[in-house]
Motif scaffolding. Structure first.
Motif, PDB file in Angstrom:
ATOM      1  N   GLU A 111      39.446  30.554  44.805  1.00 51.76           N
ATOM      2  CA  GLU A 111      39.040  31.685  43.985  1.00 51.76           C
ATOM      3  C   GLU A 111      40.212  32.237  43.167  1.00 51.76           C
ATOM      4  O   GLU A 111      41.243  32.616  43.706  1.00 51.76           O
TER       5      GLU A 111
ATOM      6  N   SER B  54      32.207  31.221  39.056  1.00 47.70           N
ATOM      7  CA  SER B  54      32.526  30.309  40.160  1.00 47.70           C
ATOM      8  C   SER B  54      31.471  29.224  40.323  1.00 47.70           C
ATOM      9  O   SER B  54      31.793  28.064  40.590  1.00 47.70           O
TER      10      SER B  54
ATOM     11  N   ASP C 131      38.918  27.857  40.403  1.00 47.37           N
ATOM     12  CA  ASP C 131      37.601  27.907  39.763  1.00 47.37           C
ATOM     13  C   ASP C 131      37.668  28.467  38.351  1.00 47.37           C
ATOM     14  O   ASP C 131      37.008  27.989  37.445  1.00 47.37           O
TER      15      ASP C 131
END
Length: 604
Positions: A263, A305, A478
Motif C-alpha cells: 500500500e 488499489s 499499488d
C-alpha cells in the motif's frame, strides 16, 4: 407583453422571493469559493462569469413548478444537494487531483474505515459552505416570511434566460473557434472541463454520461476492428530481444508465487535514510538477490488499489471511468492465476479489511482466484488504521499458505501504510527533528518503515518454515503514496529527505535467494508484471499474448509506460509518432475490451 418585459417580471419575482434570492446568491458564492479553496484565481476560470449565472438561473427555475407551500423545501433541497456535490468534488480533487465522477457512487462500500482519510482532506474554512443553509433554515421557521405566488410562465422565462447565457460559450467554441458540437460536450479531461465550465455544469454532464455508459456496450464493427488490429500490430511496433536475459526463462517453473501489493509504497524511499537510519532496510537487503525495476510506473485510475490488482492479473489497463472491479466484476480474461491453475496451482488472495472493499469478493473468482481471505476469515489480531496490522496480517497469511500443497499463487494486499498514515507511537521508529516529526511526510515515512519491518518478519517466517527455496516473492507498490495536493504538501514539509519523486513511481521487485542482482532501468509499468512473471514461471507466451497489453521487462528493448491517470505516455527511447499513438491507444483498447466483455466468447 414583449419578451423583455416578461424577463424583467421573472427576475423581479426572484428578487421578491427572498428565500430564493438568498439560496441563489449563496450557492453562487460557494462556487466561487470552490475554485479559491482549490488554489485557483478567478482570472484562471474567467468563463465562470458566463457559465455560473446561466447555471444558477436554470437550476432554480424549477422551483417555480412547485406550489407555494412546497417551494420552500425545494429551494433548500437544491441548495443542500448542490453544496454536497461541491464539497465532495473539492475533497476528492484535493486528494486525487481529478473531479469526482458518478461512477464512484458504485464504490460506497469503500467508505467503511475511511473516516480519518476523509477528515484529513477537510479544511476549517470549508464550514463556510453551510452558512447560507443554516440561514435558510432559520428563515423558513419565521411565520412572517412569505413566498409570493408565481405563474408557471416564470419557469419558462427564467429557464430560457439561463439556457441562452449557457449557450454563449458553446456557440463561441463552435462558430468562432470552429470546434464541432460533439467535441465541445465530450469530457476528455475532467479537471480541464471543470475549469472551463463550472462544477455544477460538470456534474450534470457527468450524470448523463453515467446513465449512458454504465452498462455493457455492443461494439460497432469499427470498434471491434480497432481492438483486433491493435493486437495484430503489437509485434510490428514493439522490439524484443529474447537473448537479453535468457537465464530467467522458466527459472521459477513449478515454484510457489507470493505477490505482495504494498500500500502506497513509492520507489524513492528505497535506499534512503533519516538521520542515519534506513527507511527500508529489509527491502534494501532483498535487492541484492532480486530483479528490480527501478523506473516502474503505476497505471491505476479510479479503482486505485483494486486497479493495481486488476492490472497485475490481466495485464489490461483499467476502465476509463470508475472502478473496473465495481463496474465489471464478472468479465472474462486470460489471467495469470487462471493460467497457473492449468499448471496445478491453487490460487489464494489475502487482505486485512472487509471483503466488500473494492468489491473484491465478487471480482476475484472471475480473475482466477479461488479463495479470498478477508478480515472475516482471519483471526482477531492487532488492528492499525483500517484493519489488521501488516505484521499480524502477514503472520496469518503465511501460516495459511504453509498448510497448502505446492505449488500455490498467493496475493497479499497490505493496509497499514494507507492514508492518512496513522501509526501508534510504539512503531514510530524513525527520528525526525521536532519541526518535522508530525508532518504528513514524516507520518508517511513512519508507516513505510513499519511496512518494511513487517515484510522483513514475513520473509524470515518463510525461511524458518523452509518455504523460501521453492518460492519467488514479487513486491510492488499499488500507487503513489501522495497525490496532487498531498504531494505539494509533502514537498513543502520535506523533512530534509533526498530524492522525493514527483512522478510517483513505485518499485517492482522479484526476489529469490538464488537470484543474482539485476536492475532494470527502462521505463516500464504495472501491465508488464504479468508477462514478466509468466516468462519466469514457464507459461508459453502464445497462451496470453493476444489478450494482454503489457510486455516482458526481461526481453523488451524499449523504455516507455502509459500513464492512464494523465492520459500520457512516458517514452524514453526514440520513437516515431505512430508508435506513441499505438501505445496510447492501449487505453482505448482496454476500455473497449472491458466494457464489452470482449473475451467472453473466447473463454467459453
Amino acid at each position: 407583453m414583449n419578451l423583455a418585459n416578461k424577463l424583467k417580471q421573472g427576475l423581479l419575482s426572484i428578487w421578491q422571493d427572498k428565500l430564493l434570492l438568498i439560496s441563489a446568491v449563496g450557492l453562487s458564492i460557494k462556487v466561487v469559493l470552490f475554485y479559491l479553496f482549490l488554489g485557483k484565481g478567478l482570472f484562471e476560470v474567467k468563463s465562470l462569469f458566463v457559465t455560473l449565472p446561466g447555471t444558477i438561473l436554470m437550476l432554480f427555475s424549477f422551483v417555480f413548478l412547485f406550489k407555494t407551500w412546497s417551494r420552500k423545501s425545494v429551494i433548500i433541497l437544491i441548495n443542500v444537494v448542490a453544496t454536497f456535490l461541491l464539497l465532495a468534488q473539492m475533497w476528492y480533487i484535493r486528494y486525487f487531483g481529478t473531479p469526482l465522477s458518478f461512477f464512484a457512487v458504485l464504490q460506497t462500500s469503500n467508505l467503511s474505515g475511511l473516516g480519518p482519510s476523509i477528515r484529513e482532506l477537510m479544511n476549517g474554512l470549508d464550514i463556510l459552505f453551510i452558512v447560507d443553509i443554516i440561514l435558510l433554515f432559520v428563515l423558513v421557521k419565521k411565520k412572517s416570511f412569505s413566498i409570493p405566488k408565481i405563474h408557471w410562465r416564470t419557469f419558462i422565462i427564467v429557464f430560457l434566460a439561463g439556457f441562452c447565457i449557457l449557450a454563449v460559450k458553446p456557440m463561441k467554441n463552435h462558430y468562432i473557434d470552429g470546434a464541432p458540437f460533439a467535441q465541445i460536450f465530450k469530457i476528455y479531461d475532467r479537471y480541464d472541463y471543470m475549469m472551463k465550465f463550472n462544477p455544477l455544469q460538470y456534474s450534470a454532464l457527468d450524470l448523463y454520461l453515467f446513465y449512458q455508459n454504465n452498462r455493457y456496450m455492443n461494439l460497432s464493427d469499427e470498434e471491434r476492428q480497432l481492438v483486433e488490429d491493435w493486437y495484430k500490430q503489437k509485434d510490428e511496433f514493439r522490439k524484443e530481444d529474447k537473448n537479453l536475459h535468457p537465464e530467467y526463462k522458466g527459472i521459477a517453473e513449478g515454484k510457489n508465487l507470493i505477490l505482495i501489493q504494498a500500500e502506497s509504497l513509492e520507489n524513492w524511499v528505497l535506499g534512503q535514510k533519516i538521520n542515519g537510519k534506513e527507511i527500508t532496510p529489509n527491502l534494501n537487503r532483498l535487492l541484492e538477490h532480486s530483479i528490480y525495476a527501478s523506473n516502474f510506473y503505476p497505471q491505476t485510475k479510479g479503482g486505485r488499489s483494486s486497479d493495481a490488482e486488476f492490472i497485475l492479473n490481466t495485464s489490461m489497463l483499467p476502465v476509463a471511468e470508475g472502478s473496473t472491479f465495481f463496474r465489471y466484476p464478472t468479465n472474462d480474461y486470460t489471467t495469470l492465476p487462471g493460467l497457473l491453475k492449468e499448471k496445478g496451482y491453487s490460487t489464494l488472495a489475502f487482505h486485512g479489511d472487509e471483503g466488500t472493499y473494492w468489491n473484491r469478493r465478487e471480482a476475484y473468482p472471475h480473475i482466477g482466484i479461488d479463495k479470498y481471505y478477508d478480515i472475516e476469515d482471519l483471526e482477531e489480531g492487532e488492528h492499525i488504521g483500517m484493519g489488521l496490522s501488516d505484521v499480524e496480517f502477514f503472520r496469518q497469511s503465511v501460516d495459511i499458505l504453509s498448510k497448502k500443497e505446492d505449488p500455490f499463487y498467493g496475493l497479499m494486499i497490505t493496509l497499514t501504510s494507507h492514508t492518512p498514515f496513522i501509526l501508534p507511537d510504539t512503531y514510530r521508529e524513525l527520528e525526525f527533528e521536532s519541526q518535522y516529526s508530525e508532518t504528513s511526510a514524516a507520518n508517511y515515512l513512519q508507516t513505510i518503515h513499519y511496512l518494511d519491518m513487517a515484510i522483513g518478519k514475513m520473509m524470515a517466517d518463510l525461511e524458518e518454515r523452509g518455504m523460501m527455496d521453492d518460492t519467488i516473492v514479487a513486491i510492488y507498490g499499488d500507487h503513489a503514496g501522495f497525490e496532487n495536493s498531498y504531494k505539494e504538501k509533502m514537498m513543502k514539509e520535506n523533512p530534509k529527505v533526498e530524492g522525493i519523486d514527483e512522478l510517483g513511481r513505485v518499485p517492482f521487485i522479484i526476489y529469490n535467494p538464488e537470484f543474482e542482482k539485476l536492475e532494470i532501468t527502462k521505463a516500464v509499468g504495472q501491465v508488464d508484471m504479468y508477462p514478466t512473471l509468466a516468462y519466469m514461471l514457464g507459461i508459453p507466451e502464445e497462451k496470453y499474448d493476444q489478450s494482454i497489453t503489457g510486455r516482458n521487462i526481461l526481453t523488451t528493448k524499449e523504455s516507455f509506460a502509459v500513464i492512464p491517470l494523465e492520459n500520457k505516455i512516458i517514452m524514453e527511447n526514440e520513437a516515431d509518432q505512430a508508435h506513441k499513438e499505438f501505445e496510447l491507444r492501449a487505453q482505448q483498447v482496454s476500455d473497449l475490451v472491458i466494457r464489452s466483455n470482449f473475451f467472453e466468447d473466447e473463454e467459453k
